[in-house]
Design a protein around this motif. Sequence first.
Motif, PDB file in Angstrom:
ATOM      1  N   ALA A 172       0.837  -1.206   0.000  1.00  0.00           N
ATOM      2  CA  ALA A 172       0.000   0.000   0.000  1.00  0.00           C
ATOM      3  C   ALA A 172       0.867   1.249   0.000  1.00  0.00           C
ATOM      4  N   ALA A 173       2.017   1.201   0.695  1.00  0.00           N
ATOM      5  CA  ALA A 173       2.937   2.334   0.695  1.00  0.00           C
ATOM      6  C   ALA A 173       3.520   2.561  -0.693  1.00  0.00           C
ATOM      7  N   VAL A 174       3.852   1.471  -1.405  1.00  0.00           N
ATOM      8  CA  VAL A 174       4.337   1.591  -2.784  1.00  0.00           C
ATOM      9  C   VAL A 174       3.268   2.246  -3.657  1.00  0.00           C
ATOM     10  N   ALA A 175       2.016   1.791  -3.509  1.00  0.00           N
ATOM     11  CA  ALA A 175       0.925   2.337  -4.314  1.00  0.00           C
ATOM     12  C   ALA A 175       0.693   3.807  -4.003  1.00  0.00           C
ATOM     13  N   PHE A 176       0.731   4.170  -2.737  1.00  0.00           N
ATOM     14  CA  PHE A 176       0.511   5.572  -2.367  1.00  0.00           C
ATOM     15  C   PHE A 176       1.623   6.450  -2.923  1.00  0.00           C
ATOM     16  N   ALA A 177       2.870   5.999  -2.774  1.00  0.00           N
ATOM     17  CA  ALA A 177       3.992   6.786  -3.274  1.00  0.00           C
ATOM     18  C   ALA A 177       3.950   6.912  -4.790  1.00  0.00           C
ATOM     19  N   GLY A 178       3.634   5.805  -5.483  1.00  0.00           N
ATOM     20  CA  GLY A 178       3.659   5.803  -6.938  1.00  0.00           C
ATOM     21  C   GLY A 178       2.487   6.509  -7.578  1.00  0.00           C
ATOM     22  N   LEU A 179       1.326   6.492  -6.910  1.00  0.00           N
ATOM     23  CA  LEU A 179       0.126   7.061  -7.508  1.00  0.00           C
ATOM     24  C   LEU A 179      -0.256   8.399  -6.881  1.00  0.00           C
ATOM     25  N   VAL A 180      -0.513   8.400  -5.584  1.00  0.00           N
ATOM     26  CA  VAL A 180      -1.000   9.624  -4.936  1.00  0.00           C
ATOM     27  C   VAL A 180       0.101  10.682  -4.860  1.00  0.00           C
ATOM     28  N   SER A 181       1.318  10.281  -4.461  1.00  0.00           N
ATOM     29  CA  SER A 181       2.396  11.251  -4.316  1.00  0.00           C
ATOM     30  C   SER A 181       2.977  11.656  -5.672  1.00  0.00           C
ATOM     31  N   SER A 182       3.411  10.683  -6.468  1.00  0.00           N
ATOM     32  CA  SER A 182       4.058  11.006  -7.747  1.00  0.00           C
ATOM     33  C   SER A 182       3.076  11.538  -8.779  1.00  0.00           C
ATOM     34  N   VAL A 183       1.985  10.808  -9.008  1.00  0.00           N
ATOM     35  CA  VAL A 183       1.042  11.210 -10.059  1.00  0.00           C
ATOM     36  C   VAL A 183       0.200  12.389  -9.606  1.00  0.00           C
ATOM     37  N   GLY A 184      -0.256  12.360  -8.352  1.00  0.00           N
ATOM     38  CA  GLY A 184      -1.139  13.412  -7.868  1.00  0.00           C
ATOM     39  C   GLY A 184      -0.400  14.639  -7.367  1.00  0.00           C
ATOM     40  N   ALA A 185       0.287  14.501  -6.228  1.00  0.00           N
ATOM     41  CA  ALA A 185       0.885  15.660  -5.569  1.00  0.00           C
ATOM     42  C   ALA A 185       1.992  16.296  -6.396  1.00  0.00           C
ATOM     43  N   ASN A 186       2.910  15.489  -6.916  1.00  0.00           N
ATOM     44  CA  ASN A 186       4.033  16.074  -7.658  1.00  0.00           C
ATOM     45  C   ASN A 186       3.593  16.754  -8.939  1.00  0.00           C
ATOM     46  N   ALA A 187       2.677  16.120  -9.677  1.00  0.00           N
ATOM     47  CA  ALA A 187       2.193  16.738 -10.911  1.00  0.00           C
ATOM     48  C   ALA A 187       1.468  18.043 -10.614  1.00  0.00           C
ATOM     49  N   LEU A 188       0.674  18.059  -9.532  1.00  0.00           N
ATOM     50  CA  LEU A 188      -0.021  19.286  -9.154  1.00  0.00           C
ATOM     51  C   LEU A 188       0.979  20.370  -8.752  1.00  0.00           C
ATOM     52  N   LEU A 189       2.028  19.978  -8.024  1.00  0.00           N
ATOM     53  CA  LEU A 189       3.047  20.952  -7.642  1.00  0.00           C
ATOM     54  C   LEU A 189       3.726  21.546  -8.869  1.00  0.00           C
ATOM     55  N   PHE A 190       4.054  20.710  -9.845  1.00  0.00           N
ATOM     56  CA  PHE A 190       4.707  21.214 -11.052  1.00  0.00           C
ATOM     57  C   PHE A 190       3.829  22.253 -11.755  1.00  0.00           C
TER      58      PHE A 190
END
Length: 294
Positions: free
Chosen positions: A211-229
Amino acid sequence: MGKPIAPIDAAALLAIALIWGVNNVLTMAAVEHFPPMLFAGLRFLLTAIVLLPFLRSAWGQWRTLLAIAALSGPIHFAFVYAGFAAADDVTPVVIAAQLWIPFSVALAAMVLGERVGPARAAGVGLAFVGVAAMAFDPRVLHQAWALTLIAAGAFIWACVSILIRRSPGAKPLSIQVWTAWVAFPALLGASAATETGQGASIAAAPWQAWAAVAFAGLVSSVGANALLFRLVQKYEVARTTPYLLSTPVFSAVLGVAFLGDVLTPQVLIGGALAMAGVALCALAERRPQPRSAV
């Protein structure tokens, strides 16, 4: 002066900080089951698969995207996860990672000529003092090598924010898909060269680690990082980054709630100072902006 941050975008920046705070706690738990480089490689492998449809749209800007991807993916995370592995305590590592914010503000002023007003500078300084106060502990000095690695990774991430700011035409999801496809083979290769027990850790990992892998790969990378960019492209760096200094506050609260961390007076005082600094930056956005001369 650039345009003030809209309330919805300020809320989005705080949401990013919350997501990163959750991700820090999940990562701390996950690296007990996965070797650090393996965990990072699995994270970006998932991101690469999910964002594969966006890879084709990125070819027109491949030089810029390749530079951003190389810095923000394997190089940045090699320093960060090596720092995690070398650290004895997690809190100083999380604090040191926030150095990217003052680095970003300084680089934006030097490279992009962005102006940092006194109220915003005071807010950044107050927030960073609060973040540093949360980690004030004599044991920190015994982890100098780990903190040096994290600080190097923070400087690289600051350079990435400047590159993104100078590339307004680069789409956030294109940046993320290129980062993922550059990062995952490099990080998995680094894991194969420097770590052991990968197969056993994958076989024995509980669902919480996945679940940590999924959160990091999807919510953090796809969601948060893309929004930050997207927000970094929209606003000056000195306007967006101070809000993200609340990330360690969220991490500390979640650590108390789920990992049994102790909420000490220094954490309470530091957290209050950090949030006061963020509030000062937010109030600076509400001040009337001087009109440009015609």
